[in-house]
Design a protein around this motif. Sequence first.
Motif, mmCIF file in Angstrom:
data_model
loop_
_atom_site.group_PDB
_atom_site.id
_atom_site.type_symbol
_atom_site.label_atom_id
_atom_site.label_comp_id
_atom_site.label_asym_id
_atom_site.label_seq_id
_atom_site.Cartn_x
_atom_site.Cartn_y
_atom_site.Cartn_z
ATOM 1 N N UNK A 143 13.413 -16.181 -18.801
ATOM 2 C CA UNK A 143 14.140 -16.971 -19.781
ATOM 3 C C UNK A 143 15.263 -17.774 -19.135
ATOM 4 N N UNK A 144 15.967 -18.597 -19.908
ATOM 5 C CA UNK A 144 16.918 -19.541 -19.319
ATOM 6 C C UNK A 144 17.983 -18.893 -18.452
ATOM 7 N N UNK A 145 18.257 -19.526 -17.348
ATOM 8 C CA UNK A 145 19.325 -19.063 -16.467
ATOM 9 C C UNK A 145 19.746 -20.223 -15.578
ATOM 10 N N UNK A 250 10.818 -7.778 -25.011
ATOM 11 C CA UNK A 250 12.033 -8.592 -25.129
ATOM 12 C C UNK A 250 13.077 -7.757 -25.854
ATOM 13 N N UNK A 251 14.335 -8.094 -25.678
ATOM 14 C CA UNK A 251 15.372 -7.428 -26.457
ATOM 15 C C UNK A 251 16.555 -8.368 -26.660
ATOM 16 N N UNK A 258 18.069 -12.496 -24.269
ATOM 17 C CA UNK A 258 18.040 -11.973 -22.898
ATOM 18 C C UNK A 258 16.939 -12.714 -22.152
ATOM 19 N N UNK A 259 15.861 -12.051 -21.783
ATOM 20 C CA UNK A 259 14.756 -12.732 -21.124
ATOM 21 C C UNK A 259 13.482 -11.927 -21.291
ATOM 22 N N UNK A 262 12.090 -8.444 -18.520
ATOM 23 C CA UNK A 262 13.052 -8.009 -17.503
ATOM 24 C C UNK A 262 14.403 -7.821 -18.179
ATOM 25 N N UNK A 263 15.501 -8.201 -17.495
ATOM 26 C CA UNK A 263 16.854 -8.137 -18.073
ATOM 27 C C UNK A 263 17.193 -6.737 -18.568
ATOM 28 N N UNK A 264 16.901 -5.729 -17.786
ATOM 29 C CA UNK A 264 17.226 -4.368 -18.167
ATOM 30 C C UNK A 264 16.031 -3.530 -18.541
#
Length: 393
Positions: A143-145, A250-251, A258-259, A262-264
């Motif tokens: 996702x965006x970063x 996703x969360x 988030x993304x 991933x992201x945790x």
Amino acid sequence: MNEDGQVSISRRGLVAAGLAVVTVGSMSVVWTLNAGAAENPADVTAVASASAEPSGAATDPSTAGADPSTTGAAPFTTVDADPAGPDPAEDASTPPARLPWGGRPVAVTRAEPGANSAKVAAEGADIAPADKSGATQAPPEFSPKGRNSRWSSVRSTRTSVVAPVPPPLTEPVPRAGSQVNFLYGVGSQNAETDGAYANFSIAKPKLASGDFHTLAELSVQSADGAQIVEVGWTVDRTVNGDSDPHIFVYHWVNRKETCYNACGFVQYSQTVKPGDTLPEGGNKRFGIQHYNDAWWVAYDTEWLGYFPDSLWNGQFTRSGQVQFFGEVASPSTQPCSHMGNGLASDNASAARVGSVAYINGPEVDLNVRAIGGVYSVNKLSARTFRYGGPGAC
């Protein structure tokens, strides 16, 4: 994660790398929902699930071709699949001994790495690694970063990666930026639970040029909708690099995106990971269960992985609302993408969410509705509905 730390260098990895160059740290879009809800009359013709019940699981009448509300059978509900509860010596990395639907975990069947969804189905497999390396490590976040290097920096730009957004109870507040319209076929309930699961049709809907994604998912949320865990399948060429259905997780934390994948999220399974290709045309179970200080995600016969409670500072440990839905995200209010399998919900072969059940929750009684005026829903029972359509073109 893979024990040997194997890293996938693949087409999907290259797609992700490309996204890192052109995307940003926070997404700015207008969330416009055409809130004219439409609900078709209930159709009591239940469609048999093609997925077999795992050994030792609780009996699910829909797998025999009947839904309890249409046969007079007792409603299908669940209790904690591990009544003894967590062992104090365990931590968040230890899943329940049984899957949400009662079966003991068994490794899914994999097709050859890189197989498309039609081939996965033809081989009778449950998944295929999305890249030919077959790595079991979760792919990079999509996702965006922002991007920062010694040559250049990207701090603000637009992105074509759009988060899956559960339908809100009220109209969202518009935000500046590119317009994204979310259209839904949804069944939801305000329900305090330790988790939920259901059978989902897996399809390969047409994603029209210019549209962002078409997907189906289970969403377990806090009562105010600020904290969310999601699992489902998505057709999204930007995220996945092709037009096949892929599993995703996703969360959301305090309503913040988030993304994907991933992201945790902590990978647990050694055979299936977020981003893997799914078999089109079948039915599979997806589930989410809170256990051992984590929200665990299940697919078919395995625990996929988990989101630890620490992502929410331990404040999100039980649901207040559960939603099951198809979603199309598009710049247009009249998208041409298919939802579900592209068939309208009054068709007996339309995509289906069936045998919804809660873990330590109330009796299932879904509120089923369509949002956006393009797609439709058809309630079959308190816990089963069909949804979808061909779009506006």
